[in-house]
Motif scaffolding. Structure first.
Motif, PDB file in Angstrom:
ATOM      1  N   GLN A 110       0.838  -1.188   0.000  1.00  0.00           N
ATOM      2  CA  GLN A 110       0.000   0.000   0.000  1.00  0.00           C
ATOM      3  C   GLN A 110       0.879   1.246   0.000  1.00  0.00           C
ATOM      4  O   GLN A 110       1.767   1.389   0.829  1.00  0.00           O
ATOM      5  CB  GLN A 110      -0.945   0.013   1.207  1.00  0.00           C
ATOM      6  N   LEU A 111       0.617   2.158  -0.945  1.00  0.00           N
ATOM      7  CA  LEU A 111       1.395   3.384  -1.093  1.00  0.00           C
ATOM      8  C   LEU A 111       0.768   4.568  -0.361  1.00  0.00           C
ATOM      9  O   LEU A 111       1.450   5.513  -0.005  1.00  0.00           O
ATOM     10  CB  LEU A 111       1.515   3.754  -2.569  1.00  0.00           C
ATOM     11  N   GLY A 112      -0.519   4.539  -0.204  1.00  0.00           N
ATOM     12  CA  GLY A 112      -1.255   5.648   0.399  1.00  0.00           C
ATOM     13  C   GLY A 112      -2.734   5.378   0.286  1.00  0.00           C
ATOM     14  O   GLY A 112      -3.157   4.224   0.203  1.00  0.00           O
ATOM     15  N   CYS A 113      -3.526   6.446   0.263  1.00  0.00           N
ATOM     16  CA  CYS A 113      -4.967   6.264   0.157  1.00  0.00           C
ATOM     17  C   CYS A 113      -5.606   7.467  -0.523  1.00  0.00           C
ATOM     18  O   CYS A 113      -5.026   8.546  -0.606  1.00  0.00           O
ATOM     19  CB  CYS A 113      -5.583   6.029   1.532  1.00  0.00           C
ATOM     20  N   LEU A 114      -6.808   7.236  -1.019  1.00  0.00           N
ATOM     21  CA  LEU A 114      -7.625   8.299  -1.584  1.00  0.00           C
ATOM     22  C   LEU A 114      -8.680   8.676  -0.561  1.00  0.00           C
ATOM     23  O   LEU A 114      -9.371   7.811  -0.021  1.00  0.00           O
ATOM     24  CB  LEU A 114      -8.303   7.834  -2.879  1.00  0.00           C
ATOM     25  N   GLN A 115      -8.768   9.969  -0.287  1.00  0.00           N
ATOM     26  CA  GLN A 115      -9.759  10.472   0.654  1.00  0.00           C
ATOM     27  C   GLN A 115     -10.896  11.097  -0.149  1.00  0.00           C
ATOM     28  O   GLN A 115     -10.705  12.110  -0.828  1.00  0.00           O
ATOM     29  CB  GLN A 115      -9.140  11.499   1.589  1.00  0.00           C
ATOM     30  N   ALA A 116     -12.072  10.478  -0.075  1.00  0.00           N
ATOM     31  CA  ALA A 116     -13.220  10.935  -0.860  1.00  0.00           C
ATOM     32  C   ALA A 116     -13.960  12.068  -0.156  1.00  0.00           C
ATOM     33  O   ALA A 116     -14.091  12.086   1.069  1.00  0.00           O
ATOM     34  CB  ALA A 116     -14.176   9.770  -1.093  1.00  0.00           C
ATOM     35  N   SER A 117     -14.421  13.014  -0.957  1.00  0.00           N
ATOM     36  CA  SER A 117     -15.261  14.102  -0.459  1.00  0.00           C
ATOM     37  C   SER A 117     -16.243  14.474  -1.566  1.00  0.00           C
ATOM     38  O   SER A 117     -16.154  13.952  -2.676  1.00  0.00           O
ATOM     39  CB  SER A 117     -14.412  15.304  -0.045  1.00  0.00           C
ATOM     40  N   ASN A 118     -17.163  15.369  -1.267  1.00  0.00           N
ATOM     41  CA  ASN A 118     -18.173  15.791  -2.248  1.00  0.00           C
ATOM     42  C   ASN A 118     -18.867  14.588  -2.891  1.00  0.00           C
ATOM     43  O   ASN A 118     -19.034  14.533  -4.109  1.00  0.00           O
ATOM     44  CB  ASN A 118     -17.557  16.679  -3.336  1.00  0.00           C
ATOM     45  N   ILE A 119     -19.265  13.631  -2.072  1.00  0.00           N
ATOM     46  CA  ILE A 119     -19.871  12.384  -2.555  1.00  0.00           C
ATOM     47  C   ILE A 119     -21.341  12.637  -2.891  1.00  0.00           C
ATOM     48  O   ILE A 119     -22.084  13.177  -2.084  1.00  0.00           O
ATOM     49  CB  ILE A 119     -19.740  11.278  -1.487  1.00  0.00           C
ATOM     50  N   LYS A 120     -21.733  12.231  -4.110  1.00  0.00           N
ATOM     51  CA  LYS A 120     -23.114  12.423  -4.573  1.00  0.00           C
ATOM     52  C   LYS A 120     -23.595  11.192  -5.310  1.00  0.00           C
ATOM     53  O   LYS A 120     -22.827  10.554  -6.033  1.00  0.00           O
ATOM     54  CB  LYS A 120     -23.207  13.612  -5.527  1.00  0.00           C
ATOM     55  N   MET A 121     -24.877  10.887  -5.147  1.00  0.00           N
ATOM     56  CA  MET A 121     -25.508   9.808  -5.910  1.00  0.00           C
ATOM     57  C   MET A 121     -26.666  10.409  -6.693  1.00  0.00           C
ATOM     58  O   MET A 121     -27.516  11.078  -6.122  1.00  0.00           O
ATOM     59  CB  MET A 121     -26.021   8.699  -4.997  1.00  0.00           C
ATOM     60  N   THR A 122     -26.655  10.186  -8.010  1.00  0.00           N
ATOM     61  CA  THR A 122     -27.685  10.741  -8.876  1.00  0.00           C
ATOM     62  C   THR A 122     -28.321   9.618  -9.689  1.00  0.00           C
ATOM     63  O   THR A 122     -27.633   8.971 -10.486  1.00  0.00           O
ATOM     64  CB  THR A 122     -27.084  11.779  -9.857  1.00  0.00           C
ATOM     65  N   PRO A 123     -29.621   9.353  -9.501  1.00  0.00           N
ATOM     66  CA  PRO A 123     -30.295   8.409 -10.401  1.00  0.00           C
ATOM     67  C   PRO A 123     -30.337   9.013 -11.810  1.00  0.00           C
ATOM     68  O   PRO A 123     -30.552  10.215 -11.968  1.00  0.00           O
ATOM     69  CB  PRO A 123     -31.706   8.298  -9.818  1.00  0.00           C
ATOM     70  N   VAL A 124     -30.097   8.180 -12.809  1.00  0.00           N
ATOM     71  CA  VAL A 124     -30.074   8.638 -14.199  1.00  0.00           C
ATOM     72  C   VAL A 124     -31.278   8.044 -14.916  1.00  0.00           C
ATOM     73  O   VAL A 124     -31.469   6.825 -14.926  1.00  0.00           O
ATOM     74  CB  VAL A 124     -28.764   8.208 -14.911  1.00  0.00           C
ATOM     75  N   GLN A 125     -32.090   8.912 -15.500  1.00  0.00           N
ATOM     76  CA  GLN A 125     -33.291   8.471 -16.208  1.00  0.00           C
ATOM     77  C   GLN A 125     -32.911   7.893 -17.565  1.00  0.00           C
ATOM     78  O   GLN A 125     -32.210   8.540 -18.343  1.00  0.00           O
ATOM     79  CB  GLN A 125     -34.243   9.645 -16.400  1.00  0.00           C
ATOM     80  N   ILE A 126     -33.357   6.681 -17.829  1.00  0.00           N
ATOM     81  CA  ILE A 126     -33.145   6.030 -19.127  1.00  0.00           C
ATOM     82  C   ILE A 126     -34.504   6.015 -19.835  1.00  0.00           C
ATOM     83  O   ILE A 126     -35.477   5.488 -19.313  1.00  0.00           O
ATOM     84  CB  ILE A 126     -32.628   4.581 -18.963  1.00  0.00           C
ATOM     85  N   PHE A 127     -34.567   6.590 -21.002  1.00  0.00           N
ATOM     86  CA  PHE A 127     -35.824   6.661 -21.737  1.00  0.00           C
ATOM     87  C   PHE A 127     -36.034   5.395 -22.562  1.00  0.00           C
ATOM     88  O   PHE A 127     -35.167   5.020 -23.368  1.00  0.00           O
ATOM     89  CB  PHE A 127     -35.841   7.896 -22.640  1.00  0.00           C
ATOM     90  N   PRO A 128     -37.186   4.728 -22.389  1.00  0.00           N
ATOM     91  CA  PRO A 128     -37.440   3.463 -23.101  1.00  0.00           C
ATOM     92  C   PRO A 128     -37.358   3.599 -24.618  1.00  0.00           C
ATOM     93  O   PRO A 128     -36.979   2.654 -25.299  1.00  0.00           O
ATOM     94  CB  PRO A 128     -38.868   3.095 -22.670  1.00  0.00           C
TER      95      PRO A 128
END
Length: 149
Positions: A110-128
């Protein structure tokens, strides 16, 4: 191998580890461009910004935006996978030295780590009308700074 590629691979293998209890999920490095197998989780790195690290020092901190896309058969599964990723991003993502080799045959340092911020979840509309098969998609985005040990 460049450290940015090691970060890419580290997130890819991190996702494989986090979904090891569900081997039927296709984990993909990069956005799916050919036949989409459902369920799929893909990781793709985006914009990289260089930010000053300390005054008077030319060193810069790499800050990168990442996108994890979740493709599922229904809303419930899409949300379950997305919520799991959101929860796991609360902890740091380890970055490994893949010049030593790849899992499962090698456990790289292990060299280091990634620290996550500004985490967002967005549902994406798929048109039939635009696809033969209706599927459900969400996009989890976050910004990550690399922290060396």
């Amino acid at each position: 191998m460049n450290i940015e590629r090691k970060k890419d691979l580290s997130i890819y293998y991190w996702l494989i580890d986090k979904f090891s209890d569900a081997p039927y999920i296709n984990i993909q490095d990069g956005f799916p461009v050919s036949n989409l197998v459902i369920p799929t989780i893909s990781i793709d790195g985006g914009v990289i910004n260089l930010e000053p690290h300390e005054m008077g020092n030319k060193n810069q901190v790499f800050v990168r935006i990442w996108r994890i896309d979740v493709f599922a058969d229904n809303k419930s599964i899409r949300d379950e996978y997305s919520y799991r990723i959101l929860g796991e991003l609360q902890d740091n993502i380890p970055v490994y030295d893949y010049d030593e080799g790849f899992p499962p045959s090698v456990s790289p340092t292990q060299l280091g780590c990634l620290q996550a911020s500004n985490i967002k979840m967005t549902p994406v509309q798929i048109f039939p009308e635009l696809t033969e098969k209706l599927y459900f998609r969400a996009s989890v985005t976050f910004t990550a700074k690399y922290n060396k040990f």
